[in-house]
Motif scaffolding. Structure first.
Motif, mmCIF file in Angstrom:
data_model
loop_
_atom_site.group_PDB
_atom_site.id
_atom_site.type_symbol
_atom_site.label_atom_id
_atom_site.label_comp_id
_atom_site.label_asym_id
_atom_site.label_seq_id
_atom_site.Cartn_x
_atom_site.Cartn_y
_atom_site.Cartn_z
ATOM 1 N N SER A 98 23.270 50.690 46.850
ATOM 2 C CA SER A 98 23.808 51.360 45.659
ATOM 3 C C SER A 98 25.057 52.160 46.007
ATOM 4 O O SER A 98 26.025 52.167 45.231
ATOM 5 C CB SER A 98 22.755 52.247 44.999
ATOM 6 O OG SER A 98 22.298 53.243 45.884
ATOM 7 N N LEU A 99 25.083 52.825 47.153
ATOM 8 C CA LEU A 99 26.278 53.560 47.566
ATOM 9 C C LEU A 99 27.423 52.587 47.849
ATOM 10 O O LEU A 99 28.554 52.807 47.414
ATOM 11 C CB LEU A 99 25.994 54.419 48.807
ATOM 12 C CG LEU A 99 27.179 55.225 49.329
ATOM 13 C CD1 LEU A 99 27.681 56.213 48.286
ATOM 14 C CD2 LEU A 99 26.795 55.941 50.621
ATOM 15 N N LEU A 100 27.127 51.504 48.536
ATOM 16 C CA LEU A 100 28.147 50.502 48.835
ATOM 17 C C LEU A 100 28.725 49.925 47.539
ATOM 18 O O LEU A 100 29.933 49.817 47.381
ATOM 19 C CB LEU A 100 27.577 49.386 49.716
ATOM 20 C CG LEU A 100 28.540 48.266 50.092
ATOM 21 C CD1 LEU A 100 29.765 48.799 50.829
ATOM 22 C CD2 LEU A 100 27.810 47.212 50.936
ATOM 23 N N SER A 101 27.849 49.603 46.593
ATOM 24 C CA SER A 101 28.310 49.037 45.311
ATOM 25 C C SER A 101 29.198 50.020 44.563
ATOM 26 O O SER A 101 30.219 49.629 43.988
ATOM 27 C CB SER A 101 27.119 48.663 44.431
ATOM 28 O OG SER A 101 26.424 47.599 44.984
ATOM 29 N N TRP A 102 28.820 51.294 44.564
ATOM 30 C CA TRP A 102 29.620 52.295 43.868
ATOM 31 C C TRP A 102 31.007 52.433 44.496
ATOM 32 O O TRP A 102 32.019 52.479 43.790
ATOM 33 C CB TRP A 102 28.899 53.645 43.850
ATOM 34 C CG TRP A 102 29.753 54.742 43.298
ATOM 35 C CD1 TRP A 102 30.163 54.884 42.002
ATOM 36 C CD2 TRP A 102 30.353 55.799 44.019
ATOM 37 N NE1 TRP A 102 30.975 55.995 41.891
ATOM 38 C CE2 TRP A 102 31.105 56.575 43.116
ATOM 39 C CE3 TRP A 102 30.315 56.188 45.361
ATOM 40 C CZ2 TRP A 102 31.813 57.706 43.494
ATOM 41 C CZ3 TRP A 102 31.026 57.315 45.740
ATOM 42 C CH2 TRP A 102 31.760 58.052 44.817
ATOM 43 N N MET A 108 37.674 48.773 43.456
ATOM 44 C CA MET A 108 38.138 47.805 42.461
ATOM 45 C C MET A 108 38.987 48.502 41.404
ATOM 46 O O MET A 108 39.990 47.956 40.944
ATOM 47 C CB MET A 108 36.961 47.110 41.777
ATOM 48 C CG MET A 108 36.262 46.107 42.639
ATOM 49 S SD MET A 108 37.316 44.677 42.917
ATOM 50 C CE MET A 108 36.076 43.445 43.136
ATOM 51 N N ASP A 109 38.585 49.707 41.022
ATOM 52 C CA ASP A 109 39.359 50.469 40.061
ATOM 53 C C ASP A 109 40.750 50.778 40.626
ATOM 54 O O ASP A 109 41.759 50.636 39.925
ATOM 55 C CB ASP A 109 38.631 51.769 39.701
ATOM 56 C CG ASP A 109 39.387 52.583 38.683
ATOM 57 O OD1 ASP A 109 39.551 52.105 37.541
ATOM 58 O OD2 ASP A 109 39.828 53.695 39.036
ATOM 59 N N LEU A 110 40.803 51.166 41.887
ATOM 60 C CA LEU A 110 42.087 51.421 42.530
ATOM 61 C C LEU A 110 42.931 50.146 42.595
ATOM 62 O O LEU A 110 44.128 50.171 42.333
ATOM 63 C CB LEU A 110 41.888 51.993 43.932
ATOM 64 C CG LEU A 110 43.162 52.273 44.713
ATOM 65 C CD1 LEU A 110 44.025 53.320 44.013
ATOM 66 C CD2 LEU A 110 42.823 52.701 46.131
ATOM 67 N N PHE A 111 42.288 49.026 42.896
ATOM 68 C CA PHE A 111 42.977 47.739 42.921
ATOM 69 C C PHE A 111 43.603 47.468 41.554
ATOM 70 O O PHE A 111 44.760 47.093 41.448
ATOM 71 C CB PHE A 111 41.996 46.630 43.295
ATOM 72 C CG PHE A 111 42.569 45.246 43.213
ATOM 73 C CD1 PHE A 111 43.251 44.692 44.286
ATOM 74 C CD2 PHE A 111 42.419 44.484 42.067
ATOM 75 C CE1 PHE A 111 43.783 43.410 44.218
ATOM 76 C CE2 PHE A 111 42.951 43.206 41.974
ATOM 77 C CZ PHE A 111 43.632 42.669 43.060
ATOM 78 N N THR A 112 42.845 47.689 40.495
ATOM 79 C CA THR A 112 43.329 47.462 39.141
ATOM 80 C C THR A 112 44.488 48.392 38.806
ATOM 81 O O THR A 112 45.493 47.965 38.236
ATOM 82 C CB THR A 112 42.189 47.657 38.121
ATOM 83 O OG1 THR A 112 41.139 46.748 38.434
ATOM 84 C CG2 THR A 112 42.659 47.397 36.699
ATOM 85 N N LYS A 113 44.354 49.664 39.166
ATOM 86 C CA LYS A 113 45.423 50.623 38.904
ATOM 87 C C LYS A 113 46.700 50.246 39.652
ATOM 88 O O LYS A 113 47.796 50.424 39.142
ATOM 89 C CB LYS A 113 44.991 52.030 39.318
ATOM 90 C CG LYS A 113 43.981 52.644 38.397
ATOM 91 C CD LYS A 113 43.531 53.998 38.903
ATOM 92 C CE LYS A 113 42.525 54.607 37.941
ATOM 93 N NZ LYS A 113 41.976 55.873 38.430
ATOM 94 N N THR A 114 46.543 49.732 40.857
ATOM 95 C CA THR A 114 47.694 49.345 41.666
ATOM 96 C C THR A 114 48.324 48.063 41.154
ATOM 97 O O THR A 114 49.541 47.951 41.030
ATOM 98 C CB THR A 114 47.280 49.138 43.139
ATOM 99 O OG1 THR A 114 46.748 50.349 43.655
ATOM 100 C CG2 THR A 114 48.454 48.707 43.990
ATOM 101 N N ASN A 115 47.481 47.096 40.856
ATOM 102 C CA ASN A 115 47.937 45.737 40.562
ATOM 103 C C ASN A 115 48.467 45.584 39.146
ATOM 104 O O ASN A 115 49.321 44.742 38.895
ATOM 105 C CB ASN A 115 46.786 44.758 40.811
ATOM 106 C CG ASN A 115 47.242 43.381 41.162
ATOM 107 O OD1 ASN A 115 48.405 43.136 41.464
ATOM 108 N ND2 ASN A 115 46.317 42.455 41.131
ATOM 109 N N GLY A 116 47.956 46.362 38.239
ATOM 110 C CA GLY A 116 48.423 46.258 36.858
ATOM 111 C C GLY A 116 47.886 45.027 36.149
ATOM 112 O O GLY A 116 47.169 45.139 35.185
ATOM 113 N N ASN A 117 48.196 43.843 36.640
ATOM 114 C CA ASN A 117 47.702 42.587 36.077
ATOM 115 C C ASN A 117 46.754 41.963 37.083
ATOM 116 O O ASN A 117 47.154 41.119 37.874
ATOM 117 C CB ASN A 117 48.867 41.630 35.779
ATOM 118 C CG ASN A 117 49.753 42.174 34.694
ATOM 119 O OD1 ASN A 117 49.272 42.660 33.692
ATOM 120 N ND2 ASN A 117 51.050 42.122 34.916
ATOM 121 N N PRO A 118 45.506 42.378 37.087
ATOM 122 C CA PRO A 118 44.568 41.919 38.107
ATOM 123 C C PRO A 118 44.242 40.437 38.012
ATOM 124 O O PRO A 118 44.407 39.818 36.962
ATOM 125 C CB PRO A 118 43.325 42.760 37.846
ATOM 126 C CG PRO A 118 43.427 43.152 36.420
ATOM 127 C CD PRO A 118 44.901 43.254 36.104
#
Length: 126
Positions: A98-102, A108-118
């Motif tokens: 559960s900690l690993l998944s969180w 993933m959220d950071l990836f999305t914020k960075t990538n813009g168009n995931p």
């Protein structure tokens, strides 16, 4: 020379962070991720996600641990999770799916914020 300078600038993370608060009762606290993933990290993250099987219906925890955990431990700049050290290493990461998944969700959220168009093939990013 110009590319090398650009890489160094992008590789150095700001003193500001994205703060994520744990929703796991057993592991209360926060983690701090950089404001963005530099290009090298972005590519490594995409590769690790695909290698881990997160794009598949079944996920192998051992593969996730081998593919994602080393990158996560480098990506998280500060751990303020109760009972864990501030600079968590792979060998010290608790055996908690559960900690690993969180932490993966936060990354993933950071990836999305960075990538813009995931990449629409990555889970939770379509």
């Amino acid at each position: 020379m110009c590319l090398n300078l650009l890489y160094r600038i992008g590789d150095q993370m700001s003193e500001e962070f994205n703060e994520y608060t744990s929703n796991i009762d057993r592991w209360p606290g926060k983690i701090y991720l950089p404001l963005y993933m530099n290009f090298k990290t972005l590519i490594a993250w995409e590769k690790a996600v695909r290698t881990s099987g997160l794009t598949e219906k079944t996920v192998d925890l051992e593969v996730m641990q081998e593919a994602l955990l080393p990158l996560i431990c480098k990506l998280v700049k500060k751990w303020e999770i109760e009972g864990l050290p501030e600079n968590l290493e792979v060998d010290d990461f608790p055996g908690s799916p559960s900690l690993l998944s969180w932490v993966i969700e936060c990354s993933m959220d950071l990836f999305t914020k960075t990538n813009g168009n995931p990449d629409p093939n990555l889970p939770g990013l379509s």
